[in-house]
Design a protein around this motif. Sequence first.
Motif, mmCIF file in Angstrom:
data_model
loop_
_atom_site.group_PDB
_atom_site.id
_atom_site.type_symbol
_atom_site.label_atom_id
_atom_site.label_comp_id
_atom_site.label_asym_id
_atom_site.label_seq_id
_atom_site.Cartn_x
_atom_site.Cartn_y
_atom_site.Cartn_z
ATOM 1 N N SER A 105 -9.715 -18.197 5.584
ATOM 2 C CA SER A 105 -8.381 -17.119 6.616
ATOM 3 C C SER A 105 -8.760 -17.806 8.407
ATOM 4 O O SER A 105 -9.525 -18.274 8.697
ATOM 5 C CB SER A 105 -9.131 -15.850 6.760
ATOM 6 N N ALA A 106 -7.909 -17.224 9.154
ATOM 7 C CA ALA A 106 -7.510 -17.314 10.558
ATOM 8 C C ALA A 106 -8.681 -16.814 10.816
ATOM 9 O O ALA A 106 -9.551 -15.523 10.414
ATOM 10 C CB ALA A 106 -6.656 -17.074 10.816
ATOM 11 N N LYS B 249 -6.374 -10.009 14.995
ATOM 12 C CA LYS B 249 -6.930 -10.890 14.730
ATOM 13 C C LYS B 249 -5.590 -11.954 15.126
ATOM 14 O O LYS B 249 -4.884 -11.548 15.731
ATOM 15 C CB LYS B 249 -5.996 -10.490 13.158
ATOM 16 N N THR C 161 -4.151 -14.051 13.933
ATOM 17 C CA THR C 161 -3.042 -13.948 12.447
ATOM 18 C C THR C 161 -1.777 -12.839 13.934
ATOM 19 O O THR C 161 -0.328 -13.485 13.604
ATOM 20 C CB THR C 161 -2.746 -13.859 10.887
ATOM 21 N N GLU D 263 -4.719 -20.061 9.821
ATOM 22 C CA GLU D 263 -6.003 -20.772 8.349
ATOM 23 C C GLU D 263 -6.055 -22.032 8.768
ATOM 24 O O GLU D 263 -7.637 -23.064 8.338
ATOM 25 C CB GLU D 263 -5.340 -20.393 7.122
ATOM 26 N N PHE E 222 -4.260 -18.730 2.693
ATOM 27 C CA PHE E 222 -2.951 -17.510 3.221
ATOM 28 C C PHE E 222 -1.494 -19.024 2.992
ATOM 29 O O PHE E 222 -0.083 -18.263 3.231
ATOM 30 C CB PHE E 222 -3.054 -17.533 4.960
ATOM 31 N N ARG F 16 0.295 -11.107 3.157
ATOM 32 C CA ARG F 16 -0.905 -10.290 4.302
ATOM 33 C C ARG F 16 -2.153 -10.834 3.408
ATOM 34 O O ARG F 16 -2.282 -10.145 1.999
ATOM 35 C CB ARG F 16 -1.164 -9.528 4.452
ATOM 36 N N SER F 17 -3.697 -10.909 3.717
ATOM 37 C CA SER F 17 -4.120 -10.919 2.938
ATOM 38 C C SER F 17 -4.872 -12.453 2.219
ATOM 39 O O SER F 17 -5.452 -12.018 1.295
ATOM 40 C CB SER F 17 -5.039 -9.534 2.660
ATOM 41 N N GLY F 18 -3.364 -13.504 2.602
ATOM 42 C CA GLY F 18 -3.233 -13.979 0.994
ATOM 43 C C GLY F 18 -4.261 -16.069 0.756
ATOM 44 O O GLY F 18 -4.471 -16.051 0.078
ATOM 45 N N SER F 19 -5.829 -15.332 1.901
ATOM 46 C CA SER F 19 -6.205 -16.799 1.664
ATOM 47 C C SER F 19 -7.131 -15.890 0.523
ATOM 48 O O SER F 19 -7.468 -16.968 -0.277
ATOM 49 C CB SER F 19 -7.191 -16.191 2.659
ATOM 50 N N ASP F 20 -7.460 -14.920 0.126
ATOM 51 C CA ASP F 20 -7.844 -14.340 -1.225
ATOM 52 C C ASP F 20 -7.275 -15.341 -2.078
ATOM 53 O O ASP F 20 -7.980 -15.451 -3.036
ATOM 54 C CB ASP F 20 -7.849 -12.309 -1.373
HETATM 55 N N1 ASP Z 1 -5.326 -14.029 8.132
HETATM 56 C C1 ASP Z 1 -3.818 -13.918 7.201
HETATM 57 C C2 ASP Z 1 -3.908 -12.115 7.425
HETATM 58 O O1 ASP Z 1 -4.513 -11.380 7.895
HETATM 59 C C3 ASP Z 1 -4.331 -14.123 5.737
HETATM 60 C C4 ASP Z 1 -6.414 -13.340 5.639
HETATM 61 O O2 ASP Z 1 -6.839 -13.631 5.830
HETATM 62 O O3 ASP Z 1 -6.234 -13.466 4.174
HETATM 63 O O4 ASP Z 1 -3.010 -12.145 6.563
#
Ligand code: ASP
Length: 454
Positions: free
Chosen positions: A36-37, A47, A49, A120, A182, A196-200
């Motif tokens: 992730s970032a 963050k 992002t 990222e 991401f 959002r949170s798409g690195s998962d």
């Molecule tokens: N950095 C991105 C976010 O904050 C993706 C991630 O962290 O998974 O949404």
Amino acid sequence: MKVVKFGGSSLASGKQIEKVFNIVNADPERKIIVVSAPGKRFSEDDKVTDLLIACAEKRIQGEAADDLAEAVLDRYDQIADELELGREIKDIIREDLIARLSSDTHDPEVFMDLIKASGEDNNAKLVAAYFQQQGIKAKYVSPKEAGLLVSPEPGNAQVLPEAYDRLLALREQDGIIIFPGFFGYCRDGRVFTFSRSGSDVTGSILAGAAKADLYENFTDVDAVYSVNPFIVESPREIKELTYREMRELSYAGFTVLHDEALVPAFRAGIPVQIKNTNNPSAPGTRIVNERDKTNGPVIGIASDQGFCSIYVGKYLMNREVGFGRRLLTILEEYGLSYEHTPSGIDDISIILRENQFTDGMEEEILSRIQHELQADEVKIQHSLSLIMVVGEGMRQNIGTMARASKALAKAKVNMEMINQGSSEVSMMFGVQAVDEVRAVQALYNEFFAAVAAV
Ligand code: ASP
């Protein structure tokens, strides 16, 4: 072979990246590393992002965004200094961000994704530089080069089926791969991010495509808890749960894992292990296809606020062909998605997330339903919370609903709605938002505290 994803808090500082390095180095199976970032170092921190989003917004408005761009670059510089990485990587990151920021903003959404994705992308380059400096055979791999093809939907890209075949080749590459999470590339080469949170999501796609044995997802908690720890103190940790259970829990507020992230791993049958970067020896939580169901009916309780219910009553509704379709068509015309539709013979309720309504939309919809469907009664109830009681074991156990409703009655919580219809692994209760905490605590005590005391 394992695909391992590290979240933003695991990469927020040089010290955290050292931990990441030690974790990867401790197990030769850890081959594809998704990053992730940089996230928050402390609770009031930004963050990367979020800084990037603010930066892109300013540029879209035609303003200079140098302060925000410097704040982003400063984060990378600090990490690079902590890791004693030298000038080169800092320059690479600086040049990359400046080039992106000076690109065309005429399509704001496309521009936004390009900037967001840099968080990222540049972090992956930095992590790869650190691994190399430590004498490890590691390299940054770009999603473009690897073939992570996605649909051109800004902020909500979906992986394209052909990406899977291309990504399989990652398996054969020599050394450790550092892959930015991401985002992916669409067929014409533009960058699009997942939600959002798409690195998962990236981690899960790579695990599925490269046919990994395990997808490890490192975050900052020891395990998935059976209930929100802000509602119940020191709740029980879940050791193992199924994809379906995790999906139901994350739908209603469990935020440990992005809910779409499970899809590729689930389709490929790859187990997911959630672990803590700050405590890697803790076993964590495993998400699997099938689990042993002998440990009680309920695995977790989730709750989420911000729902409303549109109630529609009409005498002889059950005989009116097309009533449901016409009702849902009205909602569709406003671009609204609905969550549940509990129904009776002459009534139906539609549960929606309230934040979808824009000004005036609600009154318009209620009046259209009233007139176009000639309903006897149309009303809306606001500020509802949904509580999901989840567990595969429910099917085998008699009386789970009775226990849940008794616990709620004892806690003097009025159930506005119950839905146990189609899902075999969950029961849903709609309650007034003010009752949510009390209701969740009562249910937890019924299904967990009681069992623990035995
Ligand atoms: N950095 C991105 C976010 O904050 C993706 C991630 O962290 O998974 O949404």
